[in-house]
Design an enzyme around this catalytic site. Structure first.
Site, PDB file in Angstrom:
ATOM      1  CD  GLU A  90      -2.938  -0.782  -0.232  1.00 33.17           C
ATOM      2  OE1 GLU A  90      -3.035   0.359  -0.709  1.00 33.17           O
ATOM      3  OE2 GLU A  90      -3.471  -1.770  -0.759  1.00 33.17           O
ATOM      4  N   GLY A 100      10.320   7.172  -6.174  1.00 32.68           N
ATOM      5  CA  GLY A 100       9.947   8.572  -5.958  1.00 32.68           C
ATOM      6  C   GLY A 100       9.176   8.779  -4.667  1.00 32.68           C
ATOM      7  CE1 TYR A 105      -7.620   2.311  -1.344  1.00 32.91           C
ATOM      8  CE2 TYR A 105      -5.265   2.768  -1.115  1.00 32.91           C
ATOM      9  CZ  TYR A 105      -6.301   1.955  -1.558  1.00 32.91           C
ATOM     10  OH  TYR A 105      -6.014   0.785  -2.192  1.00 32.91           O
ATOM     11  CB  CYS A 162     -23.024   1.748 -15.772  1.00 36.84           C
ATOM     12  SG  CYS A 162     -21.820   3.058 -15.679  1.00 36.84           S
TER      13      CYS A 162
HETATM   14  S1  SF4 Z   1     -20.365   0.558 -18.102  1.00 36.25           S
HETATM   15 FE1  SF4 Z   1     -18.612   1.763 -18.746  1.00 36.25          FE
HETATM   16  S2  SF4 Z   1     -18.608   3.541 -17.428  1.00 36.25           S
HETATM   17 FE2  SF4 Z   1     -19.966   2.054 -16.476  1.00 36.25          FE
HETATM   18  S3  SF4 Z   1     -18.656   0.976 -15.011  1.00 36.25           S
HETATM   19 FE3  SF4 Z   1     -18.636  -0.181 -16.919  1.00 36.25          FE
HETATM   20  S4  SF4 Z   1     -16.839   0.586 -18.042  1.00 36.25           S
HETATM   21 FE4  SF4 Z   1     -17.323   2.054 -16.422  1.00 36.25          FE
END
Ligand code: SF4
Length: 347
Positions: free
Chosen positions: A46, A90, A129, A217
């Site tokens: 990490e 780095g 994170y 999505c």
């Molecule tokens: S559909 Fe496209 S924008 Fe949505 S999570 Fe999958 S790759 Fe990403």
């Protein structure tokens, strides 16, 4: 400022996770830090992965573990050897913080990394994170993770059109991540989300046609997400450094600033603006763009040059030298002595 509050419904989030995990079992990356549950090894990965690509980290990770296999071994190491091993990755503050963390874990926790996020976050160089990543990857705790890859996936999944680099945007992403999280086996789920961002939901050209979670999505133009504030242009800096070479040895000094503890070319004393540098290169450093100008300089008459020390060419391979200075030194040594002019001729 627009903040979407629409979360994926619980049944959909179950289906989302199932689709993601099916894909991950077939396509997920086989990374060495995923083959272990050793908190020390995961912590090392990490630290290395902060601001560095996986491909670069791969060549350092195994060697690091071979050399320092646990917190005790790293705690006993010298700072110089730690910085030398980090050379090329780095952002050397990470190496110093990792080293300091190892010493605290040994002194305060008997060599065992604490399991609570609050305690892990109190260690040097561990932010939100990293603390969550260690909790989920080492201890399989059901906690969300938000970094560059998962932030991109989440902002697209939720069609989130608020800048993700402001407080409101950051908090919203953590909430989105939390809303999708399974109660068990979050380690595998978080790895899968990371890999979706790294392999499919790419920054400029997301591969939506082959995406396993496409039906969950929302955005029509996902490549425009995530939204970020317009970055400030980098600040320009010029650094004048001296190349002083004598009897096959080079003069360096130990940095007390940006590269604390590493060996660098000393500051140049340039008397005239018409003096030409023998080496010029440009490198980025945080939000700076630094032009490194190296000037040939004779050896100082006295020893009053701060922490200056002479090194033979053979010794250069075993001391920590930041990459921009190492590149300059290597190029200049490759040219010597004819092309560097008489100032470099051995005294
Ligand atoms: S559909 Fe496209 S924008 Fe949505 S999570 Fe999958 S790759 Fe990403």
């Amino acid at each position: 400022m627009h903040v979407s509050t629409n979360l994926i419904s619980p049944p959909d989030s179950r289906n989302f996770r199932a689709a993601l995990l099916r894909w991950y079992r077939r396509r997920g990356r086989d990374l060495p830090w995923r083959r272990t549950r050793d908190p020390y090894a995961i912590l090392v990965s990490e630290f290395m992965l902060q601001q560095t690509q996986v491909a670069t980290v791969l060549s350092y990770y195994n060697e690091w573990l071979r050399r320092w296999s646990d917190f005790s071994a790293l705690a006993r190491a010298s700072e110089s050897s730690v910085l030398h091993a980090w050379q090329g990755l780095g952002y050397y503050a990470r190496a110093r913080n990792l080293h300091a963390t190892a010493r605290i874990v040994v002194d305060r926790y008997g060599g065992h990394l604490p399991r609570t996020i609050a305690r892990t976050r109190a260690l040097p160089g561990i932010g939100r994170y990293s603390a969550h990543a260690i909790a989920t990857f080492a201890f399989d705790q059901s906690v969300p993770i938000v970094e560059a890859n998962t932030a991109r996936v989440l902002s697209r999944l939720f069609n989130f059109r608020t800048p993700i680099d402001c407080t409101v945007g950051r908090e919203a992403l953590w909430n989105y991540a939390e809303s999708l999280l399974p109660k068990r086996s979050a380690r595998v789920y978080n790895s899968a989300l990371l890999d979706l961002g790294a392999l499919v939901c790419l920054p400029r050209q997301p591969k939506c046609a082959i995406c396993p979670v496409k039906k969950f999505c929302r955005p029509k133009n996902p490549q425009t997400l995530p939204i970020k504030k317009i970055p400030r242009p980098p600040k320009e800096l010029i650094e004048a450094r001296a190349f002083t070479f004598r009897r096959n040895r080079i003069l360096l000094e130990q940095s007390s600033g940006r590269w604390h503890g590493m060996w660098i070319l000393p500051p140049a004393r340039v008397r005239s603006v018409i003096t030409r540098p023998i080496h010029t290169s440009i490198f980025p450093f945080t939000n700076h763009r630094i032009t490194l100008k190296v000037f040939a300089q004779p050896a100082p008459r006295t020893r009053a040059r701060g922490q200056g020390r002479w090194f033979s060419i053979a010794q250069l391979a075993s001391i920590p030298l930041p990459s921009p200075h190492r590149r300059a030194v290597e190029q200049l040594l490759a040219k010597r002595p004819q092309k560097l002019g008489s100032t470099l001729a051995e005294a």
